[in-house]
Enzyme design. Structure first.
Site, PDB file in Angstrom:
ATOM      1  N   GLY A  45       7.752   4.530   6.656  1.00  0.00           N
ATOM      2  CA  GLY A  45       8.653   5.399   5.903  1.00  0.00           C
ATOM      3  C   GLY A  45       9.575   6.270   6.718  1.00  0.00           C
ATOM      4  N   CYS A  75       5.330  -3.495  -0.332  1.00  0.00           N
ATOM      5  CA  CYS A  75       5.681  -2.271   0.386  1.00  0.00           C
ATOM      6  C   CYS A  75       7.038  -1.833  -0.131  1.00  0.00           C
ATOM      7  CB  CYS A  75       5.736  -2.551   1.886  1.00  0.00           C
ATOM      8  SG  CYS A  75       6.396  -1.197   2.893  1.00  0.00           S
ATOM      9  N   CYS A 176       5.526   4.033  -3.551  1.00  0.00           N
ATOM     10  CA  CYS A 176       4.889   3.545  -2.332  1.00  0.00           C
ATOM     11  C   CYS A 176       3.547   2.981  -2.751  1.00  0.00           C
ATOM     12  CB  CYS A 176       4.710   4.682  -1.326  1.00  0.00           C
ATOM     13  SG  CYS A 176       3.766   4.205   0.146  1.00  0.00           S
TER      14      CYS A 176
END
Length: 257
Positions: A45, A75, A176
């Site tokens: 991230g 993802c 996420c």
């Protein structure tokens, strides 16, 4: 002609994609899966999207060399960075997790998003759903990867990130695949807000597409093989704490990608 008996590849930066894998196995119990966790490079991230895009291409190429019949990018950061190009250029069906979660939010009037810095800044979700609020939560992935999803620190971090959410928020997209493991802490801070994740909807999309293309495995044994770029035993211990039975795990060096 793709082989219906070939495995389905699923990949994530770490253990977050196990939420998607579990949903896939519930719907597709005969399928065999290769689950790839890029644990040597987690989290994604905070990395530039161009770097995440390169990681996604490396892993997708590796999975193709293992003979997979489809790839699930489990993802959000990698889906935001690379999914359109992967879906257009690869020789197998490719599925992401962004659009399914956005679709789930369309029945609500006021929707928020939490995700990694890269996912929030990519603008991937606003292409599909209007957002009233969005927040990057960079510490959430490390909390899960360190096994702290039910530790008191998770609630403290959730309060820190979510205290400025609109009071009339109706739904929050967990942008996420690690974040469903933190539903307890998130729900405690935002009681009454619907927490939306993409696992079930992504699995439904994969099942529909494979059936339409005649690629469902008619006689598989439903096995899952785990591949990681980091420490296999550390991965096994964490995955099993999350309820995943890991029968076979192998380390893949970054040089193999």
């Amino acid at each position: 002609m793709k082989d219906p008996k070939a495995p389905i590849g699923v990949f994530d930066s770490g253990v977050g994609g196990l939420t998607v894998l579990k949903a896939l196995r519930r719907l597709l119990p005969r399928e065999e899966f290769l689950y790839f966790g890029d644990t040597a490079r987690v989290p994604y991230g905070g990395k530039p999207l161009a770097m995440v895009r390169r990681f996604a291409w490396e892993i997708a190429g590796f999975l193709l060399r293992q003979g997979v019949k489809a790839i699930v990018v489990a993802c959000n950061t990698a889906s935001s960075a690379a999914l359109p190009d992967l879906a257009e250029d690869l020789s197998v069906p490719v599925f992401g997790v962004v659009e399914p979660a956005a679709r789930a939010a369309r029945g609500f009037r006021k929707v928020g998003l939490i995700g990694t810095q890269a996912t929030v800044e990519s603008g991937a979700y606003p292409r599909y759903v209007d957002l009233a609020w969005a927040k990057a939560c960079p510490l959430f992935v490390p909390l899960v990867e360190e096994g702290l999803w039910d530790d008191p620190v998770a609630l403290l971090v959730a309060r820190h990130y979510l205290e400025d959410a609109p009071k009339d928020l109706e739904a929050l997209i967990l942008g996420c695949t690690h974040y469903p493991f933190l539903k307890g802490a998130i729900g405690a801070v935002l009681p009454g807000v619907a927490l939306l994740d993409s696992a079930e909807l992504t699995a439904q999309e994969v099942a529909r597409a494979l059936e339409a293309e005649g690629l469902l495995n008619p006689e598989g044994r439903g096995r899952t093989f785990h591949l990681v770029t980091g420490d296999p035993e550390a991965y096994r211990a964490l995955a099993e704490r999350l309820g995943e039975r890991v029968e076979a795990v192998r380390r893949v060096s970054l040089e193999e990608l």
